[in-house]
Design an enzyme around this catalytic site. Sequence first.
Site, PDB file in Angstrom:
ATOM      1  N   ASP A  17      10.181  -3.540   7.450  1.00  0.00           N
ATOM      2  CA  ASP A  17       9.259  -3.734   8.576  1.00  0.00           C
ATOM      3  C   ASP A  17       9.983  -3.517   9.898  1.00  0.00           C
ATOM      4  OD1 ASP A  17       6.886  -4.298   9.843  1.00  0.00           O
ATOM      5  OD2 ASP A  17       7.017  -6.469   9.599  1.00  0.00           O
ATOM      6  N   ASN A  65      -2.154   0.191   4.943  1.00  0.00           N
ATOM      7  CA  ASN A  65      -1.604   1.202   5.862  1.00  0.00           C
ATOM      8  C   ASN A  65      -2.491   2.445   5.997  1.00  0.00           C
ATOM      9  OD1 ASN A  65       1.914   0.590   5.042  1.00  0.00           O
ATOM     10  ND2 ASN A  65       0.657  -0.247   6.684  1.00  0.00           N
TER      11      ASN A  65
HETATM   12  C1  FPP Z   1       6.899  -0.650   8.369  1.00  0.00           C
HETATM   13  O1  FPP Z   1       7.177  -0.590   9.748  1.00  0.00           O
HETATM   14  C2  FPP Z   1       7.301   0.574   7.688  1.00  0.00           C
HETATM   15  C3  FPP Z   1       6.458   1.407   7.008  1.00  0.00           C
HETATM   16  C4  FPP Z   1       5.009   1.160   6.899  1.00  0.00           C
HETATM   17  C5  FPP Z   1       6.939   2.649   6.375  1.00  0.00           C
HETATM   18  C6  FPP Z   1       8.313   2.603   5.776  1.00  0.00           C
HETATM   19  C7  FPP Z   1       8.733   3.957   5.361  1.00  0.00           C
HETATM   20  C8  FPP Z   1       9.977   4.467   5.548  1.00  0.00           C
HETATM   21  C9  FPP Z   1      11.120   3.741   6.096  1.00  0.00           C
HETATM   22  C10 FPP Z   1      10.248   5.847   5.062  1.00  0.00           C
HETATM   23  C11 FPP Z   1      10.597   5.592   3.661  1.00  0.00           C
HETATM   24  C12 FPP Z   1      11.157   6.650   2.918  1.00  0.00           C
HETATM   25  C13 FPP Z   1      11.371   6.502   1.580  1.00  0.00           C
HETATM   26  C14 FPP Z   1      11.897   7.618   0.810  1.00  0.00           C
HETATM   27  C15 FPP Z   1      11.090   5.231   0.855  1.00  0.00           C
HETATM   28  P1  FPP Z   1       5.956  -0.713  10.753  1.00  0.00           P
HETATM   29  O2  FPP Z   1       5.474   0.667  11.064  1.00  0.00           O
HETATM   30  O3  FPP Z   1       4.932  -1.625  10.180  1.00  0.00           O
HETATM   31  O4  FPP Z   1       6.642  -1.354  11.999  1.00  0.00           O
HETATM   32  P2  FPP Z   1       5.984  -2.312  13.091  1.00  0.00           P
HETATM   33  O5  FPP Z   1       5.666  -3.591  12.380  1.00  0.00           O
HETATM   34  O6  FPP Z   1       7.066  -2.459  14.095  1.00  0.00           O
HETATM   35  O7  FPP Z   1       4.781  -1.620  13.622  1.00  0.00           O
END
Ligand code: FPP
Length: 244
Positions: A17, A65
Amino acid sequence: MELDLNNIPQHVAVIMDGNGRWAKDQGQMRIYGHMNGVESVRETLKCATELGVKYLTLYAFSTENWNRPKDEVEALMSLLVDTIIQELDELNDNSVRLLAIGDLESLPASCQDALKQGIEKTKNNDSITLILALSYSARWELVNGMKKIAAEVEAGNLKVADISAEHISSSLTTAGIPDPELLIRTSGEQRISNFLLWQIAYAELYFSPVHWPDFRKEHFKEALLEYQKRERRFGKVSEQIRTH
Ligand code: FPP
């Protein structure tokens, strides 16, 4: 303090996150955070493998998401496809077996193809299993599992009185995978967000203040150290644990 290599959790699950906030803090688009999050995935996987963790589950995309802006969803899907394809040789070199859990049929065809290819080409690897949770939510999984069990009952193959915790475990997408002993969530949020609700019944929860793109080996080791300091009692008292 040093990590005790005889007390490494077999399965670690991670809610990655803080990508969006990390990017925003730098005046960048949210996808910039996701792109930088890939390096954290690499580091965490490498560290987990070196320490002898056998299963690493990463929450990469939740059912919820899909409600994000279309541009972000598309960019995330392309990032996933590109990463899986690019990292395939590296996964094989390190004997990483890839698996995926979630409503995979709802993913774009390109993503399903990359996953199928990755899973097929790594199926005989045995150092660690990397499980990507994609279009996953625990309630979705539990509803599906309950339907499977109900169908068994309806077909006359299972009696209601015989339904056990094992039946429920094996009706889930994680059937055959041991439950995580440790769940890590980054970026300071202290929630489970519909992740592995059944499987984390006895997991230790560890919340790291670090945003996912900044998460490095030292942070993963810190989480394991904290896990090792805790006494896992499973409802018993301390004395019972110490004498066994
Ligand atoms: C949450 O941060 C993250 C995600 C929804 C996506 C995670 C994906 C990656 C790191 C790429 C992964 C690649 C592989 C190969 C597994 P957020 O967007 O919810 O952050 P926020 O809470 O600050 O908005």
